[in-house]
Enzyme design. Structure first.
Site, PDB file in Angstrom:
ATOM      1  N   PHE A 178     -15.394 -12.294 -40.561  1.00  0.00           N
ATOM      2  CA  PHE A 178     -16.057 -12.392 -39.257  1.00  0.00           C
ATOM      3  C   PHE A 178     -17.446 -13.002 -39.360  1.00  0.00           C
ATOM      4  CE2 PHE A 178     -13.392  -8.740 -37.192  1.00  0.00           C
ATOM      5  CZ  PHE A 178     -12.318  -9.603 -37.119  1.00  0.00           C
ATOM      6  N   LYS A 179     -17.874 -13.361 -40.570  1.00  0.00           N
ATOM      7  CA  LYS A 179     -19.207 -13.956 -40.741  1.00  0.00           C
ATOM      8  C   LYS A 179     -20.222 -13.193 -39.869  1.00  0.00           C
ATOM      9  CE  LYS A 179     -17.809 -17.923 -42.999  1.00  0.00           C
ATOM     10  NZ  LYS A 179     -16.347 -17.764 -42.920  1.00  0.00           N
ATOM     11  N   GLY A 216     -10.245 -28.023 -54.452  1.00  0.00           N
ATOM     12  CA  GLY A 216     -10.561 -27.161 -55.592  1.00  0.00           C
ATOM     13  C   GLY A 216      -9.304 -26.707 -56.328  1.00  0.00           C
TER      14      GLY A 216
END
Lengths: 210, 210
Positions: free
Chosen positions: B61-62, B174
């Protein structure tokens, strides 16, 4: 949304019935209702739709993710009836721009710095530059604390046509009239209204320059 | 949550049926499912409860608000079954601390800097200091991009016992194995799994050091 001597209700409750009761009782006196994630997570995101049928809604989601996620969040808020969304500036210009694009004809307000003690650790350092860049980002305005009217005046000069929404009135000590006189376009008031015995009358009384 | 060569599914979809289908098909191969606000806003916050019955859940949720709002957000996520919550460090130590306190025995992971282009404008400047302060904040770990394994190695040395979760594997370029070798405790993979024809097999294949 273009406020003038405006009153925004910060609906920091987490109960649906209480939320809708306060919205309905205060509707004649408030220009918009600001809601946050605790309410949405507690009762469901259709609370945005429900409130938007009675009042203008600003989703204070402090949106702070990568551009694509920001876009999806703002799109969903607007789709459900939000008229404005509050986003963080510190995540960078592309993230803010994604919100502005996603908001379409609705409005984005940007947090440039935060006034709680921890806000001084990191956000204070970049707040000035973010405020300067606000026009470039395409936002409708920024958030600036009513507890520091001298800061509002300084920002107003910097921002020109952009709007300033000021939280911190009432329980937190700021004065609605002082904030408006300093240059705020709307004050954001929470507890003094929704905790009042008569929220409608409280909103009427606190409404700036009524 | 203590990951070792872990695989976290970034479930960046906004459809309930698709979400639950991918969760069920990948459950044997993923250690946790990371969900974000676009899904929660689209289908409702009970998706947290639903996924938590099948898998561990990290709510990405940052979280980036004042301490009291942060507390309410984390409490609600945990109440619905989240095992971890991702929060922003730049809002300051008190805001992060409120998340850690609210998470109780569940885990908080902190974003120290962001890897999208706009992340370099402001978050990059404070990322190093936030990583240094991570232990002091009481978080379980931090988020660091798998696209820069040399950065993961440097952070791992700094962080000691704290965990590193690394997004950016797969579609973003990545390598899961490189990230784990560099010191990541879990990699976070999205599109390469949920967009695959056979998400279960994709998860099995991408699982690091299987």
């Amino acid at each position: 949304m273009r406020f003038k001597n405006g009153l925004i209700l910060a609906l920091d409750v987490t109960d649906r019935e209480k939320a809708m009761d306060v919205v309905e009782k205060t509707a004649p006196w408030v220009d918009a209702v600001k809601i946050n994630y605790p309410l949405v997570l507690s009762v469901g995101s259709n609370i945005i739709n429900d409130i938007s049928e009675v009042s203008s809604v600003i989703c204070d989601f402090k949106v702070a993710d990568i551009p694509n996620t920001n876009r999806l969040i703002v799109e969903e808020a607007v789709r459900r009836g939000a008229d404005g969304v509050i986003v963080h500036g510190f995540v960078g210009s592309d993230s803010v721009q994604a919100c502005v694009d996603a908001a379409d004809k609705k409005d984005v307000f940007m947090v440039t710095e935060m006034s709680h003690p921890g806000g001084r650790e990191y956000t204070a350092e970049v707040g000035g530059e973010l405020a300067k860049r606000a026009s470039e980002f395409g936002v409708r305005g920024i958030i600036a604390p009513a507890t520091r009217p001298e800061r509002i005046s300084a920002l107003k000069e910097l921002l020109g046509e952009l709007q300033i929404l000021s939280p911190g009135v009432g329980a937190q000590g700021g004065s609605a009239v002082d904030a408006i006189k300093a240059g705020a376009d709307a004050v954001i008031v929470g507890r003094s209204i929704y905790q009042a015995e008569d929220p409608g009358n409280a909103a009427k009384e606190i409404r700036p320059l009524k």
